[in-house]
Scaffold this motif. Structure first.
Motif, short mmCIF file in Angstrom:
data_model
loop_
_atom_site.label_atom_id
_atom_site.label_comp_id
_atom_site.label_asym_id
_atom_site.label_seq_id
_atom_site.Cartn_x
_atom_site.Cartn_y
_atom_site.Cartn_z
N VAL A 36 0.85 -1.20 0.00
CA VAL A 36 0.00 0.00 0.00
C VAL A 36 0.88 1.25 0.00
O VAL A 36 0.61 2.21 -0.74
CB VAL A 36 -0.96 -0.02 1.20
N LEU A 37 1.92 1.23 0.79
CA LEU A 37 2.84 2.38 0.81
C LEU A 37 3.54 2.56 -0.54
O LEU A 37 3.70 3.69 -1.02
CB LEU A 37 3.87 2.22 1.92
N LEU A 38 3.94 1.47 -1.16
CA LEU A 38 4.60 1.54 -2.46
C LEU A 38 3.66 2.11 -3.52
O LEU A 38 4.07 2.94 -4.34
CB LEU A 38 5.09 0.15 -2.88
N VAL A 39 2.40 1.70 -3.51
CA VAL A 39 1.44 2.23 -4.47
C VAL A 39 1.26 3.73 -4.25
O VAL A 39 1.14 4.50 -5.21
CB VAL A 39 0.10 1.47 -4.37
N GLY A 40 1.26 4.18 -3.00
CA GLY A 40 1.14 5.61 -2.72
C GLY A 40 2.33 6.40 -3.25
O GLY A 40 2.16 7.48 -3.82
N VAL A 41 3.53 5.86 -3.07
CA VAL A 41 4.72 6.54 -3.58
C VAL A 41 4.69 6.57 -5.11
O VAL A 41 5.01 7.60 -5.72
CB VAL A 41 6.00 5.84 -3.06
N LEU A 42 4.29 5.48 -5.73
CA LEU A 42 4.21 5.45 -7.19
C LEU A 42 3.14 6.41 -7.71
O LEU A 42 3.33 7.05 -8.75
CB LEU A 42 3.95 4.03 -7.68
N ALA A 43 2.03 6.53 -6.99
CA ALA A 43 0.99 7.49 -7.39
C ALA A 43 1.51 8.92 -7.29
O ALA A 43 1.23 9.76 -8.15
CB ALA A 43 -0.25 7.32 -6.53
N ALA A 44 2.27 9.20 -6.23
CA ALA A 44 2.85 10.53 -6.09
C ALA A 44 3.84 10.82 -7.22
O ALA A 44 3.83 11.92 -7.81
CB ALA A 44 3.55 10.66 -4.74
N LEU A 45 4.67 9.86 -7.56
CA LEU A 45 5.62 10.04 -8.66
C LEU A 45 4.90 10.20 -10.00
O LEU A 45 5.30 11.01 -10.85
CB LEU A 45 6.59 8.87 -8.73
N ALA A 46 3.82 9.45 -10.18
CA ALA A 46 3.07 9.56 -11.43
C ALA A 46 2.44 10.94 -11.58
O ALA A 46 2.41 11.50 -12.68
CB ALA A 46 1.99 8.48 -11.48
#
Length: 157
Positions: A36-46
């Protein structure tokens, strides 16, 4: 004859039966929280790499990180559960009888849901780090036994 083996006085019908219930402990999965944390970081980068105006992209990135951190925190703080499947076909979750337990399997992932308090459906996910392969098999077999006890058409006429 001192070298001969002693006779056994225990027959198969006199042996104690196996446990009349199977108990499965559910706990939050560290792998799920990290995902879940990784998806949040990837969403922020996207959002930062998108064609949004820079100010909107930064706001969206911060909101994505906050949302992911909150979702990971809620998942980590979920209380542990004890699922008990009895030989009589009854399922208890934390000592409360459950009549509509459903477990759907997607490979090694188990998605468990049941009717909770006040009509709300409760859901949990069994990941391989919280339910290893031998325990997954035991859970599948226990739930098959429960379905066979509840399904009147499974009995031959």
């Amino acid at each position: 004859m001192p070298s001969s083996n002693p006779w056994s006085n225990v027959s198969a019908s006199c042996r104690p039966e196996p446990a009349a219930q199977d108990r499965f402990d559910w706990r939050p999965s560290p792998v799920l929280v990290a995902s879940v944390l990784l998806v949040g970081v990837l969403a922020a980068l996207a959002s930062l790499c998108s064609d949004l105006p820079p100010r909107a992209a930064r706001v969206l990135a911060v909101l994505a990180l906050i949302h992911a951190a909150g979702a990971a925190w809620r998942e980590w703080r979920r209380p542990r559960l004890q699922v008990v499947v009895t030989a009589a076909g009854r399922v208890d979750v934390d000592g409360r009888r459950v009549g509509d337990l459903a477990v759907d399997w997607r490979g090694a992932l188990g998605f468990m849901s049941w009717g909770g308090d006040r009509g709300r459906r409760q859901r949990r996910i069994w990941l391989p780090d919280t339910l290893p392969a031998p325990r997954r098999r035991e859970l599948r077999l226990a739930l098959m036994r429960v379905r066979a006890d509840l399904d009147p058409e499974s009995v031959a006429r």
